[in-house]
Structures are given as C-alpha cells and as structure tokens.
Design an enzyme around this catalytic site. Structure first.
Site, PDB file in Angstrom:
ATOM      1  N   ARG A  52       1.765 -41.360 -39.298  1.00 22.21           N
ATOM      2  CA  ARG A  52       0.577 -40.594 -39.721  1.00 22.21           C
ATOM      3  C   ARG A  52      -0.684 -41.112 -39.028  1.00 22.21           C
ATOM      4  O   ARG A  52      -1.564 -40.335 -38.655  1.00 22.21           O
ATOM      5  CB  ARG A  52       0.416 -40.642 -41.250  1.00 22.21           C
ATOM      6  CG  ARG A  52      -0.661 -39.681 -41.749  1.00 22.21           C
ATOM      7  CD  ARG A  52      -0.685 -39.562 -43.255  1.00 22.21           C
ATOM      8  NE  ARG A  52      -1.088 -40.816 -43.896  1.00 22.21           N
ATOM      9  CZ  ARG A  52      -1.106 -41.008 -45.214  1.00 22.21           C
ATOM     10  NH1 ARG A  52      -0.712 -40.035 -46.031  1.00 22.21           N
ATOM     11  NH2 ARG A  52      -1.474 -42.163 -45.722  1.00 22.21           N
ATOM     12  N   ARG A 105     -16.578 -39.939 -24.791  1.00 24.35           N
ATOM     13  CA  ARG A 105     -16.278 -40.463 -23.442  1.00 24.35           C
ATOM     14  C   ARG A 105     -17.176 -41.642 -23.100  1.00 24.35           C
ATOM     15  O   ARG A 105     -16.895 -42.400 -22.181  1.00 24.35           O
ATOM     16  CB  ARG A 105     -16.469 -39.371 -22.384  1.00 24.35           C
ATOM     17  CG  ARG A 105     -15.431 -38.265 -22.459  1.00 24.35           C
ATOM     18  CD  ARG A 105     -15.785 -37.146 -21.534  1.00 24.35           C
ATOM     19  NE  ARG A 105     -17.154 -36.678 -21.789  1.00 24.35           N
ATOM     20  CZ  ARG A 105     -17.771 -35.735 -21.086  1.00 24.35           C
ATOM     21  NH1 ARG A 105     -17.149 -35.140 -20.096  1.00 24.35           N
ATOM     22  NH2 ARG A 105     -19.012 -35.385 -21.384  1.00 24.35           N
ATOM     23  N   LYS A 151      -6.528 -38.587 -41.530  1.00 28.89           N
ATOM     24  CA  LYS A 151      -7.083 -39.656 -42.370  1.00 28.89           C
ATOM     25  C   LYS A 151      -8.172 -40.333 -41.541  1.00 28.89           C
ATOM     26  O   LYS A 151      -7.963 -41.369 -40.917  1.00 28.89           O
ATOM     27  CB  LYS A 151      -5.970 -40.620 -42.798  1.00 28.89           C
ATOM     28  CG  LYS A 151      -6.262 -41.298 -44.125  1.00 28.89           C
ATOM     29  CD  LYS A 151      -5.006 -41.886 -44.729  1.00 28.89           C
ATOM     30  CE  LYS A 151      -5.323 -42.903 -45.802  1.00 28.89           C
ATOM     31  NZ  LYS A 151      -6.123 -42.435 -46.924  1.00 28.89           N
ATOM     32  N   GLU A 184      -6.401 -31.397 -53.952  1.00 35.66           N
ATOM     33  CA  GLU A 184      -5.940 -32.747 -54.301  1.00 35.66           C
ATOM     34  C   GLU A 184      -7.112 -33.497 -54.918  1.00 35.66           C
ATOM     35  O   GLU A 184      -8.202 -32.939 -55.062  1.00 35.66           O
ATOM     36  CB  GLU A 184      -5.445 -33.469 -53.048  1.00 35.66           C
ATOM     37  CG  GLU A 184      -6.544 -33.603 -51.988  1.00 35.66           C
ATOM     38  CD  GLU A 184      -6.087 -34.326 -50.731  1.00 35.66           C
ATOM     39  OE1 GLU A 184      -5.142 -35.121 -50.797  1.00 35.66           O
ATOM     40  OE2 GLU A 184      -6.723 -34.103 -49.679  1.00 35.66           O
TER      41      GLU A 184
HETATM   42  N1  PXG Z   1      -5.225 -37.678 -50.637  1.00 36.59           N
HETATM   43  C1  PXG Z   1      -6.235 -38.348 -50.057  1.00 36.59           C
HETATM   44  C2  PXG Z   1      -7.490 -37.631 -49.751  1.00 36.59           C
HETATM   45  C3  PXG Z   1      -6.088 -39.703 -49.755  1.00 36.59           C
HETATM   46  O1  PXG Z   1      -7.086 -40.373 -49.169  1.00 36.59           O
HETATM   47  C4  PXG Z   1      -3.860 -39.611 -50.694  1.00 36.59           C
HETATM   48  C5  PXG Z   1      -4.072 -38.277 -50.948  1.00 36.59           C
HETATM   49  C6  PXG Z   1      -2.533 -40.216 -51.017  1.00 36.59           C
HETATM   50  O2  PXG Z   1      -1.806 -40.474 -49.825  1.00 36.59           O
HETATM   51  P1  PXG Z   1      -0.750 -41.662 -49.727  1.00 36.59           P
HETATM   52  O3  PXG Z   1      -0.211 -41.566 -48.349  1.00 36.59           O
HETATM   53  O4  PXG Z   1      -1.508 -42.930 -49.978  1.00 36.59           O
HETATM   54  O5  PXG Z   1       0.276 -41.403 -50.758  1.00 36.59           O
HETATM   55  C7  PXG Z   1      -4.876 -40.353 -50.081  1.00 36.59           C
HETATM   56  C8  PXG Z   1      -4.672 -41.791 -49.791  1.00 36.59           C
HETATM   57  C9  PXG Z   1      -8.430 -46.581 -50.102  1.00 36.59           C
HETATM   58  C10 PXG Z   1      -7.149 -45.891 -50.022  1.00 36.59           C
HETATM   59  O6  PXG Z   1      -8.438 -47.817 -50.092  1.00 36.59           O
HETATM   60  C11 PXG Z   1      -7.095 -44.518 -49.912  1.00 36.59           C
HETATM   61  C12 PXG Z   1      -5.871 -43.907 -49.849  1.00 36.59           C
HETATM   62  C13 PXG Z   1      -4.733 -44.631 -49.890  1.00 36.59           C
HETATM   63  C14 PXG Z   1      -4.801 -46.008 -49.981  1.00 36.59           C
HETATM   64  C15 PXG Z   1      -6.015 -46.641 -50.053  1.00 36.59           C
HETATM   65  O7  PXG Z   1      -9.468 -45.940 -50.168  1.00 36.59           O
HETATM   66  N2  PXG Z   1      -5.849 -42.543 -49.767  1.00 36.59           N
END
Ligand code: PXG
Length: 288
Positions: A52, A105, A151, A184
């Site tokens: 990812r 760039r 992300k 979400e």
């Molecule tokens: N939606 C969003 C917008 C996220 O940022 C998830 C869903 C869940 O995805 P995962 O792959 O973790 O199941 C996320 C995940 C942090 C932090 O420290 C943020 C996330 C995950 C771990 C830490 O801000 N976001």
C-alpha cells in the site's frame, strides 16, 4: 531509553531525528505514510502495508529510493534494532528537500523515516462498552482531489473531522463522501451488522482500503458470516443492529451510539464481540 528512529539508512536518537524544513513533506504535505503494528515481535501484514505504501507513492509519482524487499527488511530491522515486541510503526516517505514552490521536480532526496514506539492501547473500557461517534460536517476527500486511497501526508481534511468529533466528546467521527454516502471514520473503516449480515462501504465510496478491514472481512467470511461491500447511508448506521470500526491502532472496536442515536441494544453486539475475539487470535497466531 526511547527507541531510535531510522532515517534513510541510519539510526538517530529521538532528539536528533530531524528532517529539513525545506522538505516538501513539511512544506506541502507532499509524501506518503503507513501505520503498522507488531505483535510479539512480528509485524502484522507487513507485505500488505509495504504494497500500500508503494501504491500511495506511485499515485503521487514519488519514487521510493529502495525496493519493497529493502523496505520490508528496514521495517523488521527497526523493530529488532530497538528490541521491541509489541510496537507501533510509522513509516513516512517524503518528497525530499527543495526550493519553495510546489513543483516536485525541484526536490531531491526523498527521505524514508521509520519511527517505532511502544504501542499505546485504547482503554479496555472502550472495547467493553463501545464508542460514541458523530457524523462530521467535513466531507471525505473527493476521489478526484487527494484520493482517499492514497495514505498521504496531507491528512488535514481528516483532522478537521476529528476536531469535530473531539468537540462533541467523541474519539472518532464518521465522514460521508461528496454524495452523502457513508465513507469511513477519520482513521478507521466502518462496518454495520443488519439482519445478521456484515456490511461495509465499497472502495469507490472514497475510503482508505484498510488492511485491518480486509483482515476482518476475511476472518468474518471464514467464520461463516455473509460480508457485503455496499453503499450505506446514515440511515443504515442509525438502524444497524451492530456497528464497529477497524484500523491498525484501534484493531476492532464497537460503536454503540451515533449522532445521539443508540445503535442496536446500546452495547457491543454478539457478532462484533465474536469478531474481536477472532481478531485477537489472528494477530497472535504464528504464521498468519
Ligand atoms: N481509514 C483511514 C482514513 C485511515 O487513516 C484506516 C481507515 C484503517 O486502515 P488500516 O490499514 O490501519 O486498517 C486508516 C488508518 C495514525 C494512524 O497514527 C492512522 C492509521 C493507522 C494507523 C495509525 O494516525 N490510519
């Protein structure tokens, strides 16, 4: 002693772990990241997180200066280097330093940062009694803007929604997409249970395709539940039998109230509790 931070091939003490103020990661939020967990010294779904990360980078045309294999080894290496067992891992890749001005760039040397730290768990109480959430007025990014599948270091939109949640006394806030459909939460994916069926918004609702989300869908199907990705509205949340969120930090956490409406019986439901137990086993199971 606090864990050392990996920056582009070297380890630094926390106080010395620094990036240039000219890095476009800071100047423009130009970069990508991952949040990952290690359980008992093993990184959960390492391959998926690395994939990812590289997809996020590809989407913003950022060439990560190492291979996926080197990245995976560096993440494992950071955990081992710091002697951590149960850890939180934050991987950040920035665009690198450049002149003022948006043009990517004009940057050189993307920086790869790996922060590892002891995990700070949510209070057990929240898992037993469930969370209260609100719907934020801030809309989830339009997929033609910064696509939610990326992300990126540009999380301000989610931070604004999180602030609305905090203002309302909630730890999480639900975000709708530009069509008003359920997308979400600010850092977690959402699931509903209706007629015993597990429902979650599809990728094209404008969500981050969570790695925990996928793991939970897989284990729910293995457990014999019907899992469907479908368009959901606030009405579906308000009338759900059960609701829970998934994410790397929260794992799987029940939701018992949304916008002042009690969801289901107002306590974590049987399917949510069953899946949480299965998730706990999954992350601790060798060779998962
Ligand atoms: N939606 C969003 C917008 C996220 O940022 C998830 C869903 C869940 O995805 P995962 O792959 O973790 O199941 C996320 C995940 C942090 C932090 O420290 C943020 C996330 C995950 C771990 C830490 O801000 N976001």
């Amino acid at each position: 002693m606090s864990p050392q931070v990996y920056i582009s091939g070297k380890y630094y003490d926390k106080a010395d772990a620094k990036i240039s103020v000219f890095d476009h990661g800071l100047l423009y939020g130009d970069g990508v990241f991952e949040g990952i967990r290690a359980y008992s010294g093993r990184v959960f779904r390492l391959k998926e997180h690395v994939e990812r990360l590289y997809e996020s980078a590809a989407a913003i045309a950022l060439a990560i200066p190492m291979t996926r294999e080197q990245m995976a080894a560096a993440i494992d290496g950071a955990i081992a280097h710091n002697g951590l067992k149960d850890a939180y891992i934050r991987v950040v890749v920035t665009r690198g330093s450049g002149s003022l001005g948006l043009d990517p760039r004009k940057t050189t040397d993307p920086q790869v940062v790996i922060i590892t730290d002891k995990i700070s768990l949510y209070p057990e109480e929240l898992y037993e009694h469930g969370l209260k959430i609100i719907t934020a007025a801030t809309t989830r990014n339009h997929p033609n803007a910064v696509n939610p599948r990326i992300k990126s270091l540009n999380y301000l939109n989610n931070i604004l929604a999180k602030m609305e949640g905090v203002q309302a006394g909630c730890l999480e806030a639900l975000m709708l997409n530009h069509k008003g459909e359920v997308a979400e939460c600010t850092g977690d994916n959402i699931f509903l249970v209706k007629h015993g069926e597990i429902r979650t918004p599809p990728s094209d609702a404008g969500i981050l395709e969570g790695i925990t989300r996928q793991a939970v869908m897989d284990l729910a199907r293995d457990a014999g539940y019907r899992v469907v990705e479908m368009t959901l509205h606030r009405h579906d949340v308000y009338t759900a039998e059960e609701c829970f969120l998934t994410g790397t930090a929260a794992e799987l956490i029940p939701v018992v109230e949304c916008d002042g409406r009690t969801l289901g019986d107002g306590v974590p439901g049987p399917i949510t509790r069953n899946l949480r137990q299965r998730f706990q086993l999954l992350v601790r199971e060798p060779g998962r």
